[in-house]
Design a protein around this motif. Structure first.
Motif, PDB file in Angstrom:
ATOM      1  N   LYS A  77       0.846  -1.186   0.000  1.00 62.61           N
ATOM      2  CA  LYS A  77       0.000   0.000   0.000  1.00 62.61           C
ATOM      3  C   LYS A  77       0.886   1.241   0.000  1.00 62.61           C
ATOM      4  O   LYS A  77       1.726   1.419   0.857  1.00 62.61           O
ATOM      5  CB  LYS A  77      -0.906  -0.011   1.234  1.00 62.61           C
ATOM      6  CG  LYS A  77      -2.094   0.875   1.094  1.00 62.61           C
ATOM      7  CD  LYS A  77      -3.143   0.549   2.136  1.00 62.61           C
ATOM      8  CE  LYS A  77      -4.430   1.226   1.719  1.00 62.61           C
ATOM      9  NZ  LYS A  77      -5.589   0.634   2.333  1.00 62.61           N
ATOM     10  N   VAL A  78       0.718   2.074  -1.039  1.00 61.82           N
ATOM     11  CA  VAL A  78       1.505   3.296  -1.179  1.00 61.82           C
ATOM     12  C   VAL A  78       0.539   4.444  -1.421  1.00 61.82           C
ATOM     13  O   VAL A  78      -0.247   4.410  -2.367  1.00 61.82           O
ATOM     14  CB  VAL A  78       2.501   3.185  -2.365  1.00 61.82           C
ATOM     15  CG1 VAL A  78       3.259   4.481  -2.543  1.00 61.82           C
ATOM     16  CG2 VAL A  78       3.456   2.030  -2.161  1.00 61.82           C
ATOM     17  N   ASN A  79       0.605   5.453  -0.560  1.00 65.23           N
ATOM     18  CA  ASN A  79      -0.272   6.630  -0.667  1.00 65.23           C
ATOM     19  C   ASN A  79      -1.746   6.242  -0.792  1.00 65.23           C
ATOM     20  O   ASN A  79      -2.479   6.797  -1.604  1.00 65.23           O
ATOM     21  CB  ASN A  79       0.141   7.498  -1.867  1.00 65.23           C
ATOM     22  CG  ASN A  79       1.534   8.059  -1.706  1.00 65.23           C
ATOM     23  OD1 ASN A  79       1.998   8.248  -0.588  1.00 65.23           O
ATOM     24  ND2 ASN A  79       2.206   8.301  -2.804  1.00 65.23           N
ATOM     25  N   GLY A  80      -2.152   5.253  -0.047  1.00 67.42           N
ATOM     26  CA  GLY A  80      -3.552   4.838  -0.064  1.00 67.42           C
ATOM     27  C   GLY A  80      -3.937   3.990  -1.263  1.00 67.42           C
ATOM     28  O   GLY A  80      -5.095   3.608  -1.401  1.00 67.42           O
ATOM     29  N   LYS A  81      -2.977   3.684  -2.152  1.00 64.25           N
ATOM     30  CA  LYS A  81      -3.258   2.836  -3.316  1.00 64.25           C
ATOM     31  C   LYS A  81      -2.611   1.479  -3.120  1.00 64.25           C
ATOM     32  O   LYS A  81      -1.509   1.371  -2.587  1.00 64.25           O
ATOM     33  CB  LYS A  81      -2.684   3.461  -4.599  1.00 64.25           C
ATOM     34  CG  LYS A  81      -3.334   4.753  -5.011  1.00 64.25           C
ATOM     35  CD  LYS A  81      -2.707   5.254  -6.300  1.00 64.25           C
ATOM     36  CE  LYS A  81      -3.311   6.567  -6.732  1.00 64.25           C
ATOM     37  NZ  LYS A  81      -2.673   7.074  -7.958  1.00 64.25           N
ATOM     38  N   GLN A  87       7.852   6.570 -13.537  1.00 68.83           N
ATOM     39  CA  GLN A  87       7.407   6.895 -12.179  1.00 68.83           C
ATOM     40  C   GLN A  87       6.712   8.250 -12.133  1.00 68.83           C
ATOM     41  O   GLN A  87       5.729   8.416 -11.413  1.00 68.83           O
ATOM     42  CB  GLN A  87       8.591   6.884 -11.219  1.00 68.83           C
ATOM     43  CG  GLN A  87       9.080   5.490 -10.904  1.00 68.83           C
ATOM     44  CD  GLN A  87      10.242   5.515  -9.924  1.00 68.83           C
ATOM     45  OE1 GLN A  87      11.125   6.348 -10.012  1.00 68.83           O
ATOM     46  NE2 GLN A  87      10.229   4.583  -8.991  1.00 68.83           N
ATOM     47  N   TRP A 112       2.996   2.102 -12.350  1.00 68.81           N
ATOM     48  CA  TRP A 112       3.792   1.285 -11.450  1.00 68.81           C
ATOM     49  C   TRP A 112       4.144  -0.031 -12.122  1.00 68.81           C
ATOM     50  O   TRP A 112       3.280  -0.827 -12.488  1.00 68.81           O
ATOM     51  CB  TRP A 112       3.083   1.008 -10.121  1.00 68.81           C
ATOM     52  CG  TRP A 112       4.115   0.602  -9.131  1.00 68.81           C
ATOM     53  CD1 TRP A 112       4.767   1.421  -8.279  1.00 68.81           C
ATOM     54  CD2 TRP A 112       4.683  -0.700  -8.970  1.00 68.81           C
ATOM     55  NE1 TRP A 112       5.706   0.719  -7.581  1.00 68.81           N
ATOM     56  CE2 TRP A 112       5.678  -0.593  -7.987  1.00 68.81           C
ATOM     57  CE3 TRP A 112       4.476  -1.930  -9.553  1.00 68.81           C
ATOM     58  CZ2 TRP A 112       6.450  -1.665  -7.566  1.00 68.81           C
ATOM     59  CZ3 TRP A 112       5.244  -3.001  -9.144  1.00 68.81           C
ATOM     60  CH2 TRP A 112       6.213  -2.867  -8.152  1.00 68.81           C
ATOM     61  N   GLU A 150       3.241   8.060 -12.938  1.00 66.74           N
ATOM     62  CA  GLU A 150       2.559   7.213 -11.963  1.00 66.74           C
ATOM     63  C   GLU A 150       2.102   5.882 -12.557  1.00 66.74           C
ATOM     64  O   GLU A 150       1.021   5.379 -12.273  1.00 66.74           O
ATOM     65  CB  GLU A 150       1.388   7.959 -11.327  1.00 66.74           C
ATOM     66  CG  GLU A 150       1.845   9.160 -10.516  1.00 66.74           C
ATOM     67  CD  GLU A 150       0.712   9.882  -9.819  1.00 66.74           C
ATOM     68  OE1 GLU A 150      -0.459   9.458  -9.952  1.00 66.74           O
ATOM     69  OE2 GLU A 150       0.995  10.867  -9.133  1.00 66.74           O
TER      70      GLU A 150
END
Length: 111
Positions: A6-10, A67, A72, A70
């Protein structure tokens, strides 16, 4: 969910493959790879595959752009994809820039 973080809520899949990207993302990455690789070939003046250090610079700058958009995908997948396209990129350089390719070839022949 062992392959997710989980990164930044994603929720991101850590083992994502290049083939799992959207077609628009794949097309963009391919176009950027060709552009960066061709620019580096012009910069160092070669019509052959790039040496390792230059190739790593191209792949790193491509990954940085990925990156920033965005998208991934693991670095290893981008590197593997770049290696698989190297021969096609070199051939396309010769087709896209025939005069430059001849000049570089003549320059290397005179050395």
């Amino acid at each position: 969910m062992k392959n997710h973080i989980k990164v930044n809520g994603k929720l991101l899949q850590t083992n994502k493959r290049f083939s799992q990207l959207k077609n628009s993302q794949k097309d963009w990455i391919t176009t950027e790879l060709y552009k960066l690789y061709h620019d580096k070939m012009k910069e160092i003046g070669t019509t052959l595959k790039l040496p390792r250090n230059h190739r790593d610079i191209v792949i790193s700058s491509l990954y940085e752009q990925i990156q920033n958009r965005e998208i991934w995908i693991p670095y290893g997948e981008v590197k593997k994809y770049a290696f698989s396209k190297t021969t096609k990129i070199v051939k396309s350089f010769k087709k896209q820039f025939p005069k430059l390719s001849e000049e570089i070839g003549a320059e290397h022949a005179n050395k």
